[in-house]
Design an enzyme around this catalytic site. Structure first.
Site, PDB file in Angstrom:
ATOM      1  N   LYS A  40       0.839  -1.207   0.000  1.00 15.04           N
ATOM      2  CA  LYS A  40       0.000   0.000   0.000  1.00 15.04           C
ATOM      3  C   LYS A  40       0.870   1.253   0.000  1.00 15.04           C
ATOM      4  O   LYS A  40       0.610   2.209  -0.725  1.00 15.04           O
ATOM      5  CB  LYS A  40      -0.961  -0.013   1.199  1.00 15.04           C
ATOM      6  CG  LYS A  40      -2.074  -1.048   1.016  1.00 15.04           C
ATOM      7  CD  LYS A  40      -2.857  -1.362   2.276  1.00 15.04           C
ATOM      8  CE  LYS A  40      -3.803  -2.532   2.019  1.00 15.04           C
ATOM      9  NZ  LYS A  40      -4.531  -2.982   3.200  1.00 15.04           N
TER      10      LYS A  40
ATOM     11  N   ASP B  18     -11.124   2.433   3.161  1.00 15.70           N
ATOM     12  CA  ASP B  18     -11.361   0.991   3.021  1.00 15.70           C
ATOM     13  C   ASP B  18     -12.834   0.706   2.733  1.00 15.70           C
ATOM     14  O   ASP B  18     -13.192  -0.392   2.306  1.00 15.70           O
ATOM     15  CB  ASP B  18     -10.966   0.264   4.324  1.00 15.70           C
ATOM     16  CG  ASP B  18      -9.642  -0.482   4.183  1.00 15.70           C
ATOM     17  OD1 ASP B  18      -9.259  -0.800   3.040  1.00 15.70           O
ATOM     18  OD2 ASP B  18      -9.009  -0.751   5.222  1.00 15.70           O
TER      19      ASP B  18
ATOM     20  N   GLN C  67      -4.951  -1.536   9.237  1.00 18.19           N
ATOM     21  CA  GLN C  67      -4.760  -2.877   8.664  1.00 18.19           C
ATOM     22  C   GLN C  67      -5.394  -3.941   9.566  1.00 18.19           C
ATOM     23  O   GLN C  67      -5.105  -4.002  10.756  1.00 18.19           O
ATOM     24  CB  GLN C  67      -3.245  -3.137   8.482  1.00 18.19           C
ATOM     25  CG  GLN C  67      -2.919  -4.423   7.777  1.00 18.19           C
ATOM     26  CD  GLN C  67      -3.423  -4.487   6.332  1.00 18.19           C
ATOM     27  OE1 GLN C  67      -3.339  -3.516   5.586  1.00 18.19           O
ATOM     28  NE2 GLN C  67      -3.990  -5.610   5.948  1.00 18.19           N
TER      29      GLN C  67
END
Ligand code: NAD
Length: 283
Positions: A52, A119, A96
């Protein structure tokens, strides 16, 4: 033999388009950063986090890394999220997953400001997606839609069967397919006659998280098969939920693992970050 859908190539195209967009935004004085929070040092999570950060560097946006120890308290994590919610230059916040078991993931997801929820996991983002309002889309399902569109695969009026009903893949996948006017069936671990239902699919999306589970008996001749699963097999080789060698003989198109859905997830995360930069400041 099926056409192999090249997620690596398509995700590269998307990242190149985003790179140009970021440059244009910079010229208009619009910049921003993605905050990436990792708690603990799970090796798989570390790989995802690194990918990422690399993608951010590639498209030209700053990434702020917060690597917290495994024993970080839930309160400390919530406080960090709150701080980042208030920082104008932070356009996206990514925590995460999975988090260590002493931290409630739902609580953390809900603490992220929906305007920075790149997200797409916040209930507000999910609700907006369900009713077709603007908001961040969950990256893996959005990546699959983009993959199919850019591969010239028609979704409207097609029968789509999604295997799996998780909040991050199965459910949002079904909603996005519905948005594309497909006729959607969601299946899961309690579904009866799974092979029979799957064989009705023009588009079969496997997100059950079971290595090489879906064989030829689940696939109609000429169907499009999307494999979301990621696993390491007994030889430490990456594989998906689908028995690729068997299914590619009868499908019309198939996504490989690796190089199918995986790279698209990151490309769509970058797309969400750029969307965050385009919008008015939220802090
Ligand atoms: P999950 O374990 O949360 O959900 C799995 C779902 O599959 C559940 O809803 C369950 O009911 C269903 N299921 C399990 N066994 C089944 C069976 N025998 N028959 C029918 N349904 C069954 O998993 P998830 O988070 O949705 O992820 C699914 C897979 O996708 C995993 O392999 C994961 O690693 C992978 N994944 C890949 C990406 C990517 O970027 N490529 C992103 C997220 C998840």
């Amino acid at each position: 033999m099926a056409v192999i859908i090249d997620g690596k190539k398509i995700s590269q195209q998307i990242k190149d388009e985003l790179k140009e967009k970021v440059e244009k935004l910079r010229m208009e004085g619009k910049t921003g950063a993605l905050a990436v929070i990792q708690v603990g040092a799970d090796p798989a999570s570390s790989v995802y986090v690194r990918n990422k950060k690399n993608a951010c560097a590639y498209i030209g946006i700053e990434s702020l890394a917060y690597e917290l120890p495994e024993d970080t308290s839930e309160d400390a994590l919530l406080q960090l999220v709150e701080e980042l919610n208030g920082k104008e230059e932070v356009k996206g916040i990514l925590v995460q997953l999975p988090l260590p078991s002493h931290i409630c993931e739902d609580k953390v997801i809900q603490a992220i400001s929906p305007g920075k929820d790149v997200d797409g996991f916040h209930p507000q983002s999910v609700g907006a997606m369900a009713i077709g309002e603007k908001g961040f889309l969950s990256c893996t399902p959005a990546g699959i839609i983009e993959l199919l569109k850019r591969s010239g695969i028609e979704m409207e009026g097609k029968r789509c069967v999604v295997i799996g009903r998780s909040n991050i893949v199965g459910k949002p996948m079904a909603l996005l397919m519905l948005r594309e006017n497909a006729t959607v069936t969601i299946t899961h671990s309690r579904t009866k006659n799974l092979p029979e239902i799957c064989r009705q699919a023009d588009i079969l999306i496997a997100a059950l998280g079971k290595p090489r589970f879906i064989g030829a008996e689940y696939v109609k001749e000429g169907a499009v098969v999307v494999d979301v699963g990621i696993h390491r097999d007994e030889n430490n080789k990456l594989c998906g939920d689908v028995k690729f060698e068997e299914v590619e003989k009868i499908a019309s198109a198939i996504t490989p693992v690796p190089g199918g859905v995986g790279p698209m997830t990151i490309a769509m995360l970058m797309n969400n970050c750029v969307q965050g930069m385009e919008e008015e400041p939220k802090a």
